[in-house]
Enzyme design. Sequence first.
Site, PDB file in Angstrom:
ATOM      1  N   HIS A 197      14.681 -13.618  11.687  1.00  0.00           N
ATOM      2  CA  HIS A 197      14.863 -13.524  13.009  1.00  0.00           C
ATOM      3  C   HIS A 197      13.249 -13.583  13.365  1.00  0.00           C
ATOM      4  O   HIS A 197      12.822 -14.145  14.438  1.00  0.00           O
ATOM      5  CB  HIS A 197      15.242 -12.263  13.533  1.00  0.00           C
ATOM      6  CG  HIS A 197      16.539 -12.175  13.440  1.00  0.00           C
ATOM      7  ND1 HIS A 197      17.364 -11.193  14.244  1.00  0.00           N
ATOM      8  CD2 HIS A 197      17.649 -13.003  13.015  1.00  0.00           C
ATOM      9  CE1 HIS A 197      18.542 -11.231  14.118  1.00  0.00           C
ATOM     10  NE2 HIS A 197      18.787 -12.201  13.394  1.00  0.00           N
ATOM     11  N   ARG A 234      11.074 -17.057  20.747  1.00  0.00           N
ATOM     12  CA  ARG A 234      10.603 -15.722  20.894  1.00  0.00           C
ATOM     13  C   ARG A 234       9.465 -15.433  19.728  1.00  0.00           C
ATOM     14  O   ARG A 234       8.329 -15.055  20.374  1.00  0.00           O
ATOM     15  CB  ARG A 234      11.589 -14.568  20.297  1.00  0.00           C
ATOM     16  CG  ARG A 234      12.711 -14.433  21.286  1.00  0.00           C
ATOM     17  CD  ARG A 234      14.116 -13.779  20.632  1.00  0.00           C
ATOM     18  NE  ARG A 234      15.197 -13.922  21.816  1.00  0.00           N
ATOM     19  CZ  ARG A 234      16.208 -13.737  21.436  1.00  0.00           C
ATOM     20  NH1 ARG A 234      16.629 -13.132  20.238  1.00  0.00           N
ATOM     21  NH2 ARG A 234      17.278 -13.563  22.413  1.00  0.00           N
ATOM     22  N   ARG A 277      16.905 -19.638  19.204  1.00  0.00           N
ATOM     23  CA  ARG A 277      16.245 -18.455  19.988  1.00  0.00           C
ATOM     24  C   ARG A 277      15.346 -17.627  19.458  1.00  0.00           C
ATOM     25  O   ARG A 277      14.249 -17.269  20.214  1.00  0.00           O
ATOM     26  CB  ARG A 277      17.638 -17.640  20.546  1.00  0.00           C
ATOM     27  CG  ARG A 277      18.155 -16.624  19.646  1.00  0.00           C
ATOM     28  CD  ARG A 277      19.168 -15.904  20.099  1.00  0.00           C
ATOM     29  NE  ARG A 277      19.940 -14.720  19.280  1.00  0.00           N
ATOM     30  CZ  ARG A 277      20.603 -15.036  18.157  1.00  0.00           C
ATOM     31  NH1 ARG A 277      20.771 -16.268  18.014  1.00  0.00           N
ATOM     32  NH2 ARG A 277      20.739 -13.969  17.264  1.00  0.00           N
ATOM     33  N   CYS A 337       0.794  -1.009   0.120  1.00  0.00           N
ATOM     34  CA  CYS A 337      -0.064  -0.006   0.074  1.00  0.00           C
ATOM     35  C   CYS A 337       0.888   1.235  -0.015  1.00  0.00           C
ATOM     36  O   CYS A 337       2.021   1.101  -0.144  1.00  0.00           O
ATOM     37  CB  CYS A 337      -0.992   0.003   1.222  1.00  0.00           C
ATOM     38  SG  CYS A 337      -0.351   0.215   2.697  1.00  0.00           S
TER      39      CYS A 337
HETATM   40  C1  RB5 Z   1      -4.067   5.360   0.249  1.00  0.00           C
HETATM   41  O1  RB5 Z   1      -4.313   6.653  -0.101  1.00  0.00           O
HETATM   42  C2  RB5 Z   1      -3.154   5.168   1.635  1.00  0.00           C
HETATM   43  O2  RB5 Z   1      -3.799   5.518   2.597  1.00  0.00           O
HETATM   44  C3  RB5 Z   1      -2.929   3.747   1.614  1.00  0.00           C
HETATM   45  O3  RB5 Z   1      -2.400   3.147   0.590  1.00  0.00           O
HETATM   46  C4  RB5 Z   1      -2.118   3.176   2.834  1.00  0.00           C
HETATM   47  O4  RB5 Z   1      -0.940   3.985   2.824  1.00  0.00           O
HETATM   48  C5  RB5 Z   1      -2.464   3.182   4.175  1.00  0.00           C
HETATM   49  O5  RB5 Z   1      -1.994   2.547   5.293  1.00  0.00           O
END
Ligand code: RB5
Length: 144
Positions: free
Chosen positions: A100, A138, A134, A67
């Site tokens: 890790h 965790r 280890r 994103c």
């Molecule tokens: C979209 O504009 C943006 O908010 C999304 O891609 C992301 O960064 C959200 O966490």
Amino acid sequence: MTFKIALGGDHGGFKAKAFVKNLLVEQKHTLHDFGTNNEDSVDYPDFVHPLAEAVEKEEFDFGILFCGSANGVCMTANKHPNIRAAIAWNAEIAALAKQHNNANVLCIPGRFLNESELEEIINSFVNATFEGGRHQRRVDKIPC
Ligand code: RB5
């Protein structure tokens, strides 16, 4: 070594996902793209939950989410009990997430990385292996 990899994300990560998809196809991995499929505005959870469920069911070796910032997809994926999603913005962080933390989902901030950075990060994660020991102890303590 080739893997079964799930890809997904929102409009903010679409261009980065398209670039990474080509890279992974060239490397002969088996891919499934959960979308989104263009830069029209969408809600990232609609794409993250289906991918996370499939990774939890071990239908894929791991997933890669995209994103704008990586935060939204990472927060959503980590609501799934058997997902360990990690944000990476450089190759070393990406490798450590696997070595890790045994991350099974890598989260990419598409709006903050160029193609050469993306390539380095993806190659680093794909080629890293969990070190166990280890770190296994965790990781076993992560679930609530
Ligand atoms: C979209 O504009 C943006 O908010 C999304 O891609 C992301 O960064 C959200 O966490």
